[in-house]
Motif scaffolding. Structure first.
Motif, PDB file in Angstrom:
ATOM      1  N   ASP A 113     -17.167  19.719  32.073  1.00 37.98           N
ATOM      2  CA  ASP A 113     -18.519  19.971  31.553  1.00 37.98           C
ATOM      3  C   ASP A 113     -19.554  18.969  32.056  1.00 37.98           C
ATOM      4  N   GLY A 114     -19.126  17.917  32.763  1.00 39.76           N
ATOM      5  CA  GLY A 114     -20.051  16.955  33.351  1.00 39.76           C
ATOM      6  C   GLY A 114     -20.700  16.014  32.357  1.00 39.76           C
ATOM      7  N   LYS A 115     -20.218  15.999  31.133  1.00 40.12           N
ATOM      8  CA  LYS A 115     -20.795  15.137  30.099  1.00 40.12           C
ATOM      9  C   LYS A 115     -19.997  13.836  29.980  1.00 40.12           C
ATOM     10  N   THR A 116     -20.692  12.779  29.593  1.00 43.52           N
ATOM     11  CA  THR A 116     -20.055  11.500  29.293  1.00 43.52           C
ATOM     12  C   THR A 116     -19.786  11.488  27.793  1.00 43.52           C
ATOM     13  N   PRO A 117     -18.578  11.098  27.371  1.00 39.93           N
ATOM     14  CA  PRO A 117     -18.265  11.123  25.937  1.00 39.93           C
ATOM     15  C   PRO A 117     -19.226  10.270  25.114  1.00 39.93           C
ATOM     16  N   GLU A 118     -19.271  10.562  23.828  1.00 43.70           N
ATOM     17  CA  GLU A 118     -19.997   9.753  22.844  1.00 43.70           C
ATOM     18  C   GLU A 118     -19.010   9.423  21.736  1.00 43.70           C
ATOM     19  N   GLY A 119     -19.125   8.218  21.206  1.00 52.06           N
ATOM     20  CA  GLY A 119     -18.222   7.805  20.140  1.00 52.06           C
ATOM     21  C   GLY A 119     -17.598   6.467  20.452  1.00 52.06           C
ATOM     22  N   THR A 120     -16.563   6.138  19.694  1.00 55.76           N
ATOM     23  CA  THR A 120     -15.892   4.850  19.851  1.00 55.76           C
ATOM     24  C   THR A 120     -14.516   5.055  20.466  1.00 55.76           C
ATOM     25  N   TYR A 121     -14.273   4.316  21.521  1.00 52.97           N
ATOM     26  CA  TYR A 121     -13.027   4.373  22.278  1.00 52.97           C
ATOM     27  C   TYR A 121     -12.581   2.949  22.586  1.00 52.97           C
ATOM     28  N   ARG A 122     -11.581   2.802  23.418  1.00 52.90           N
ATOM     29  CA  ARG A 122     -11.103   1.487  23.853  1.00 52.90           C
ATOM     30  C   ARG A 122     -10.894   1.492  25.360  1.00 52.90           C
ATOM     31  N   ILE A 123     -10.959   0.295  25.938  1.00 51.67           N
ATOM     32  CA  ILE A 123     -10.530   0.141  27.327  1.00 51.67           C
ATOM     33  C   ILE A 123      -9.008   0.191  27.285  1.00 51.67           C
ATOM     34  N   ASP A 124      -8.412   1.128  28.010  1.00 50.72           N
ATOM     35  CA  ASP A 124      -6.966   1.311  27.879  1.00 50.72           C
ATOM     36  C   ASP A 124      -6.180   1.213  29.189  1.00 50.72           C
ATOM     37  N   ARG A 125      -6.874   1.000  30.308  1.00 53.15           N
ATOM     38  CA  ARG A 125      -6.165   0.866  31.581  1.00 53.15           C
ATOM     39  C   ARG A 125      -7.140   0.396  32.630  1.00 53.15           C
ATOM     40  N   ARG A 126      -6.617   0.010  33.780  1.00 53.97           N
ATOM     41  CA  ARG A 126      -7.476  -0.394  34.893  1.00 53.97           C
ATOM     42  C   ARG A 126      -6.843   0.079  36.189  1.00 53.97           C
ATOM     43  N   ASN A 127      -7.696   0.349  37.163  1.00 52.22           N
ATOM     44  CA  ASN A 127      -7.225   0.828  38.457  1.00 52.22           C
ATOM     45  C   ASN A 127      -7.801  -0.053  39.565  1.00 52.22           C
ATOM     46  N   PHE A 165     -13.303   4.526  43.544  1.00 56.59           N
ATOM     47  CA  PHE A 165     -14.626   4.072  43.139  1.00 56.59           C
ATOM     48  C   PHE A 165     -14.687   2.546  43.065  1.00 56.59           C
ATOM     49  N   HIS A 166     -14.083   1.874  44.025  1.00 57.69           N
ATOM     50  CA  HIS A 166     -14.032   0.422  44.189  1.00 57.69           C
ATOM     51  C   HIS A 166     -13.047  -0.209  43.208  1.00 57.69           C
ATOM     52  N   LEU A 167     -13.402  -0.295  41.946  1.00 60.16           N
ATOM     53  CA  LEU A 167     -12.522  -0.713  40.852  1.00 60.16           C
ATOM     54  C   LEU A 167     -12.881   0.168  39.660  1.00 60.16           C
ATOM     55  N   SER A 168     -11.969   0.288  38.699  1.00 59.08           N
ATOM     56  CA  SER A 168     -12.321   1.044  37.510  1.00 59.08           C
ATOM     57  C   SER A 168     -11.527   0.563  36.306  1.00 59.08           C
ATOM     58  N   VAL A 169     -12.160   0.695  35.139  1.00 58.88           N
ATOM     59  CA  VAL A 169     -11.483   0.424  33.869  1.00 58.88           C
ATOM     60  C   VAL A 169     -11.559   1.697  33.037  1.00 58.88           C
ATOM     61  N   LYS A 183     -20.582  -4.599  42.874  1.00 60.58           N
ATOM     62  CA  LYS A 183     -20.548  -6.006  42.444  1.00 60.58           C
ATOM     63  C   LYS A 183     -20.486  -6.102  40.927  1.00 60.58           C
ATOM     64  N   GLU A 184     -21.114  -5.147  40.247  1.00 60.62           N
ATOM     65  CA  GLU A 184     -21.105  -5.140  38.788  1.00 60.62           C
ATOM     66  C   GLU A 184     -19.744  -4.752  38.229  1.00 60.62           C
ATOM     67  N   ILE A 185     -19.081  -3.771  38.830  1.00 60.91           N
ATOM     68  CA  ILE A 185     -17.747  -3.410  38.335  1.00 60.91           C
ATOM     69  C   ILE A 185     -16.769  -4.555  38.575  1.00 60.91           C
ATOM     70  N   GLU A 186     -17.013  -5.347  39.609  1.00 64.95           N
ATOM     71  CA  GLU A 186     -16.167  -6.537  39.820  1.00 64.95           C
ATOM     72  C   GLU A 186     -16.312  -7.500  38.643  1.00 64.95           C
ATOM     73  N   GLU A 187     -17.541  -7.709  38.166  1.00 68.83           N
ATOM     74  CA  GLU A 187     -17.763  -8.563  36.984  1.00 68.83           C
ATOM     75  C   GLU A 187     -17.102  -7.963  35.746  1.00 68.83           C
ATOM     76  N   ILE A 188     -17.337  -6.678  35.538  1.00 66.77           N
ATOM     77  CA  ILE A 188     -16.805  -5.990  34.363  1.00 66.77           C
ATOM     78  C   ILE A 188     -15.281  -6.033  34.374  1.00 66.77           C
ATOM     79  N   TYR A 189     -14.691  -5.772  35.522  1.00 67.99           N
ATOM     80  CA  TYR A 189     -13.234  -5.766  35.669  1.00 67.99           C
ATOM     81  C   TYR A 189     -12.655  -7.127  35.284  1.00 67.99           C
ATOM     82  N   ALA A 190     -13.354  -8.201  35.652  1.00 66.79           N
ATOM     83  CA  ALA A 190     -12.896  -9.551  35.328  1.00 66.79           C
ATOM     84  C   ALA A 190     -13.164  -9.909  33.858  1.00 66.79           C
TER      85      ALA A 190
END
Length: 166
Positions: free
Chosen positions: A73-87, A92-96, A147-154
């Motif tokens: 549907d192309g929508k970004t979720p809304e609500g409360t979730y958790r960071i549960d993995r990293r790639n 897409f460079h890095l991802s969480v 560069k921002e995902i690098e900061e976020i990933y760390a």
């Protein structure tokens, strides 16, 4: 002996030269206790309790208004979730990863005879969008500059709470 010294010096030089080019940064600051995403403002904040540690401009899914309900549907979720993995090898460079879908998301989609989808991440840009990024181009993820995902990933640890507001 002189050749051995030259080889060792060259190895040391090359090793040090490559230290600054890694996409895997380190972070020793305050713990990121939660991530806040405001879709309407296209902003994301890394928080330490009530203090903003970092803020980022973001891109969202290609149909950003409303909560993600179904795969595709192309929508970004809304609500409360958790960071549960990293790639670390993301296209897409890095991802969480964000823990969408939760049990309510799955139940609603199933009640409509559809899949809730999944694989929602905070990530960088793929090569095809680096030269001319377009707003709101993801399949439902949250995108930031590489560069921002690098900061976020760390900075952000698995288990961190992510709240996504309309």
């Amino acid at each position: 002996m002189r050749i051995l010294s030259i080889v060792l010096m060259l190895g040391l030089f090359l090793g040090l030269a490559s230290c600054g080019s890694s996409k895997f940064g380190t972070y020793r600051g305050p713990e990121v206790t939660r991530v806040l995403v405001y879709k309407a403002d296209r902003k994301m904040y890394l928080m330490h309790h009530e203090k903003v540690l970092k803020s980022y401009d973001i891109s969202l899914g290609f149909a950003p208004v409303g909560h993600k309900q179904f795969e595709g549907d192309g929508k970004t979720p809304e609500g409360t979730y958790r960071i549960d993995r990293r790639n670390p090898n993301s296209e897409f460079h890095l991802s969480v990863g964000i823990s969408y879908p939760n049990t309510n998301d799955v139940a609603f989609a199933a009640s409509q005879g559809k899949s809730a989808g999944g694989d929602i991440f905070i990530h960088g840009y793929p090569e095809r969008f680096k030269k001319a990024p377009v707003p709101d181009w993801t399949a439902g993820c949250i995108a930031v500059k590489d560069k921002e995902i690098e900061e976020i990933y760390a900075m952000v640890r698995d288990g961190a709470i992510v709240t996504i507001y309309p």
